[in-house]
Structure formats: C-alpha cells, structure tokens
Design an enzyme around this catalytic site. Structure first.
Site, PDB file in Angstrom:
ATOM      1  CG  ASP A 138      -2.031   1.012   1.112  1.00  0.00           C
ATOM      2  OD1 ASP A 138      -2.387   1.359  -0.028  1.00  0.00           O
ATOM      3  OD2 ASP A 138      -2.554   1.453   2.142  1.00  0.00           O
ATOM      4  CG  HIS A 145      -4.141  10.760   2.570  1.00  0.00           C
ATOM      5  ND1 HIS A 145      -5.197  10.759   3.458  1.00  0.00           N
ATOM      6  CD2 HIS A 145      -3.309   9.758   2.991  1.00  0.00           C
ATOM      7  CE1 HIS A 145      -5.038   9.796   4.350  1.00  0.00           C
ATOM      8  NE2 HIS A 145      -3.891   9.193   4.097  1.00  0.00           N
ATOM      9  CD  GLU A 210      -6.025   4.889   4.793  1.00  0.00           C
ATOM     10  OE1 GLU A 210      -5.371   4.216   3.965  1.00  0.00           O
ATOM     11  OE2 GLU A 210      -5.509   5.487   5.738  1.00  0.00           O
ATOM     12  CD  GLU A 212      -5.491   2.944   0.020  1.00  0.00           C
ATOM     13  OE1 GLU A 212      -4.692   2.263  -0.652  1.00  0.00           O
ATOM     14  OE2 GLU A 212      -5.372   3.114   1.251  1.00  0.00           O
ATOM     15  CG  ASP A 244      -5.365  -0.190   3.627  1.00  0.00           C
ATOM     16  OD1 ASP A 244      -5.413  -1.412   3.772  1.00  0.00           O
ATOM     17  OD2 ASP A 244      -4.461   0.514   4.105  1.00  0.00           O
ATOM     18  NE  ARG A 248      -7.407   6.848   9.677  1.00  0.00           N
ATOM     19  CZ  ARG A 248      -6.685   6.721   8.581  1.00  0.00           C
ATOM     20  NH1 ARG A 248      -5.425   6.317   8.656  1.00  0.00           N
ATOM     21  NH2 ARG A 248      -7.209   6.960   7.401  1.00  0.00           N
ATOM     22  CD  GLN A 251      -2.604   4.679  10.896  1.00  0.00           C
ATOM     23  OE1 GLN A 251      -3.829   4.780  10.782  1.00  0.00           O
ATOM     24  NE2 GLN A 251      -1.789   5.028   9.925  1.00  0.00           N
ATOM     25  CE  LYS A 264      -3.280   2.259   7.401  1.00  0.00           C
ATOM     26  NZ  LYS A 264      -4.078   3.017   6.431  1.00  0.00           N
ATOM     27  CB  THR A 268      -7.376  -4.655   2.465  1.00  0.00           C
ATOM     28  OG1 THR A 268      -6.429  -4.222   3.450  1.00  0.00           O
ATOM     29  CG2 THR A 268      -7.302  -3.730   1.260  1.00  0.00           C
ATOM     30  CD  GLU A 385      -7.417  12.843   3.989  1.00  0.00           C
ATOM     31  OE1 GLU A 385      -7.039  13.704   3.176  1.00  0.00           O
ATOM     32  OE2 GLU A 385      -7.663  11.661   3.657  1.00  0.00           O
TER      33      GLU A 385
END
Length: 439
Positions: A138, A145, A210, A212, A244, A248, A251, A264, A268, A385
């Site tokens: 990834d 971002h 996320e 992607e 993905d 948070r 993380q 993570k 996925t 975000e």
C-alpha cells in the site's frame, strides 16, 4: 487506442447500452464468478448486467490464435495465469470479444454468437476474489492526503522530508484482503489515552475507511530484476477499487517506529471486477504538476512519457449508509469525491520504485495507491481528514453525527472514467459493512 474504445459502439446486450451501466462494451473487465449453487469458479467478463462465461464458449470455435490462448486461461478458478498473458494476446482477445458482443439491441439481423449457457445474468452468479494475491503493498501517493494528515499531528511541518523524493509504502497483509460485500469486524488492539499514560486493550473507537485504487501485477519479474520507468506499465494488468480500512487510535500508538501493523491488517476490501490496462487508454492524463520549488523525481523515476500521460483521470466517490438510513430506505449519502489524476506519484513510478531494489513481482500481486484525496473541501478520501480527527463531525441525512465509523455503517466506493470523446466506464462497487467486535 483502437476500435474497442470507439464511443459509438453498442452491444446487442441491451443492458450494456444503459447510460447508468459501469460495464458498456468499451469496458469488458475480468472477474471470477460461480453460478449460484455451483462450486466451480470461472473467469468471466462483465457486460452490462451479464457475465460472459468465456470457458463455456471454448467449444463454439469462436477463438483463434492468441485470443484462444487467453480464452483457455479464462477456464480457470482464478486470474493469475490470465494476468501473466502477453499484452498482444490480451489485446487480440479484447478485440475479438468486442466484435462478438457488438451490435444494436433489438436488431433482428443480429444473432447471439455465444453458445447456450455462455451468458450468465449477474443476479444468478456469486463473485469471488479475482486472483490468488501473493503480496500486497500500500502506497501513500496523494500529497493532499499526506498533507491533510500531517497537519493534524505536525501543523507547522506536515510533510516529512522524504515525501517529495520517494514513493512511500508499507507491505500489507494479503491474507486479509476480502471481496466487496464482506462484513468487516471492528478490530481490537492497544489504545493509548489521549491524555497520556499506559495503553488499554480493546475495540477501536476510531474506525476509518481509505478510498484507494488497486493495481494488479500482470507479467512478473525475477528476484534481483528491476523495471525501467518506461517499461513499468507492461507489468500492469489492470485496476480495481480498494478500501484499506484503518483503526486510527490503534495506529497512532503502534506505528512508531516501524509503521502500520494491527491498525491495518484486519481487512482490506477490493471490488470484484478488474478493468484492464488497455481499457484505460482514453483516460490518460499528465502526471502531477510539480511546482519549480519541488524537487524533480530522480532519473530512475522520470520520463517524458510518464510526465505526459502517466496519470489516470478516474473519479472516485465515497458513500455511507448507516443502519438507520437502511431502515428508512434512504439512499447512500456521498461523503467525498476525488480524482486519481491528483496523485503525486504515478502508477509507473510506484511500480518502478517497488522493483528498484530487486524485489520480485508476481502475477496477481496487488499494490494500492494509498488514500486518494484532492485539494478542495469534500475531496478528502478518509474520515480522519473529513472530520479533522473527529473535531468536525459529519452530519448524515438522518441527523446522526459521525466522527468515525459506527457498527452497522456501510461504506461504498464507486469510481468511473468519463471524458469527452470517450465512453463512460466504471469500476463497479467496493462495499463493506461494519460488524461489532467479537468478545
């Protein structure tokens, strides 16, 4: 560009001509399916709301030469052999399939050339992962971002010094890649209090998505072999959508100093249909414009061809549907929209850098772009975000607020290419429903 990209082409399969379909005759993506109640997995091609069972067509003498070789590789339970096929063979197959499917719906002179049973309604099929994915990487290729996230933690210095020099990535977990429609169990891990102190172990309270794009490797490389920037796309078979999922709070505690781990690797999600590289030709765009103040890519990551047409003008949308919204039969609510053309690093640069130390790539390996975000409000590709790490909650049509995802929330990614002089083609949906953490 060739006759398969002609925007005026129509198909005798009526649903392929609908303005709402992701799969007109100009697309023809590959996927793996089984007829409902049948255990046998096959490679098929999506056209409108139908699937062409290519293996079922082998007995009808529709294929010759290299196209027949590709058709044989479709008579398999996964796409790994197909992904390794030579580019000219794939192109010959695509041209022949386009010829077989083209025509005007309702025209009595057009005869379905496919043998009985070779056309399967999607409603009568189950879909599966396209390939046996040996490795998953990834990337972190969106400067918007990276800047948005960096500002949350380092307001005065959001980008780390290496970002504009090297495509950043981490190696993900291939075994936890799941198909669109699969439930995503809320993960557990160590979480440190915001005020400091010792961590606790429990379910994440900051579950995120996320948005992607994924890139499947076609022709592989040997260990110790590198790929030049202008040859990189020869190793790309096609693209799909990727979510993905990220925890948070887990993380932020675990990622230093070695990067993502449990935050993570729990899931996925990818979309089932793989859009071939040839189908993308009409939607090329220049690579990201670097202002004079930015360092230019090192020579091994730079070429005129990649600068002029290394980007892809793909529109990506993120939708949410809460449990309350489903109960009220409300349509999914759009959270954001962004373009893959805004990525700082191109697919070719990512692949070239991936192989630059001699790392071998195998057919069916997957790498993802990283979160696709844009420069404007409403183009953020993650909840982190959008809500400024929970400081500015999103309000749903039901009045519910979301700082991060709740159990029962469904996230749906959609994407499409649309350009004047070309047909609109889509990637299908990439969806996942959050399931409560196990005890």
């Amino acid at each position: 560009m060739n006759e398969t990209h002609d925007p005026s082409l129509t198909s005798w399969i009526e649903s392929a001509n609908s303005p709402d379909t992701d799969f007109p005759i100009q697309n023809l993506p590959f996927g793996v399916f089984a007829r409902k109640g049948d255990a046998e997995h096959r490679v098929g091609v999506a056209i409108g709301d139908q699937i062409v069972d290519v293996g079922e067509s082998l007995s009808a003498n529709l294929w010759t030469g290299k196209a027949r070789d590709v058709a044989r590789w479709c008579d398999r339970p996964n796409m790994n052999e197909l992904m390794a096929a030579p580019r000219d063979a794939l192109s010959e197959f695509r041209a022949r399939l386009s010829e077989l499917l083209s025509g005007s719906p309702g025209d009595s002179s057009v005869i379905n050339p496919l043998p009985p049973g070779a056309l399967v309604p999607m409603s009568e099929a189950d879909l599966f992962l396209p390939a046996q994915i040996g490795d998953y990487t990834d990337f972190y290729a969106s400067i918007y971002h990276a800047t948005n996230v960096g500002k949350l933690f380092r307001p005065d210095n959001p980008l780390l010094p290496n970002y504009k020099h090297v495509p950043i990535a981490y190696h993900g977990r291939a075994s936890s890649i799941v198909l669109s429609g699969s439930g995503v169990t809320r993960p557990k891990g160590q979480i440190a209090p915001a005020s400091g102190g010792n961590p606790t172990f429990g379910a994440t309270q900051m579950l995120d998505y996320e948005a992607e794009v994924g890139f499947f490797i076609g022709a592989g490389t040997g260990l110790g072999e590198t790929v030049a920037i202008n040859a990189a796309e020869e190793h790309l078979f096609g693209i799909c959508l990727v979510n993905d999922w990220s925890a948070r709070d887990i993380q932020s505690w675990e990622y230093q100093p070695l990067g993502p781990f449990l935050a993570k690797n729990f899931a996925t999600t990818i979309s089932p249909w793989v859009i071939t590289w040839e189908a993308l030709e009409p939607y090329r765009s220049p690579s990201f414009f670097r202002p004079p103040s930015d360092p230019q890519p090192l020579p091994y990551l730079s070429s005129e061809k990649d600068r002029n047409e290394g980007g892809l003008d793909l529109n990506i949308e993120v939708y949410i549907r809460s449990m309350l919204m489903r109960e009220g039969r409300l349509r999914p609510f759009r959270l954001s929209q962004a373009s893959l053309a805004d990525m700082y690093w191109t697919p070719a640069q990512m692949l070239t850098h991936h192989s630059s130390n001699g790392c071998n790539l195998r057919p069916g390996d997957l790498f993802a772009s990283g979160t696709v975000s844009g420069p404007d409000p409403g183009s953020e590709g993650s909840m982190l975000e959008l809500t400024r790490r929970g400081a500015e909650p999103v309000v749903l049509p039901t009045g519910e607020e979301r700082k991060f995802l709740h159990d029962g929330d469904e996230i749906i990614l959609r994407a499409y290419f649309q350009r004047e002089g070309a047909a609109r083609i889509g990637l299908g949906e990439c969806g996942g429903l959050i399931v409560a953490s196990t005890k």
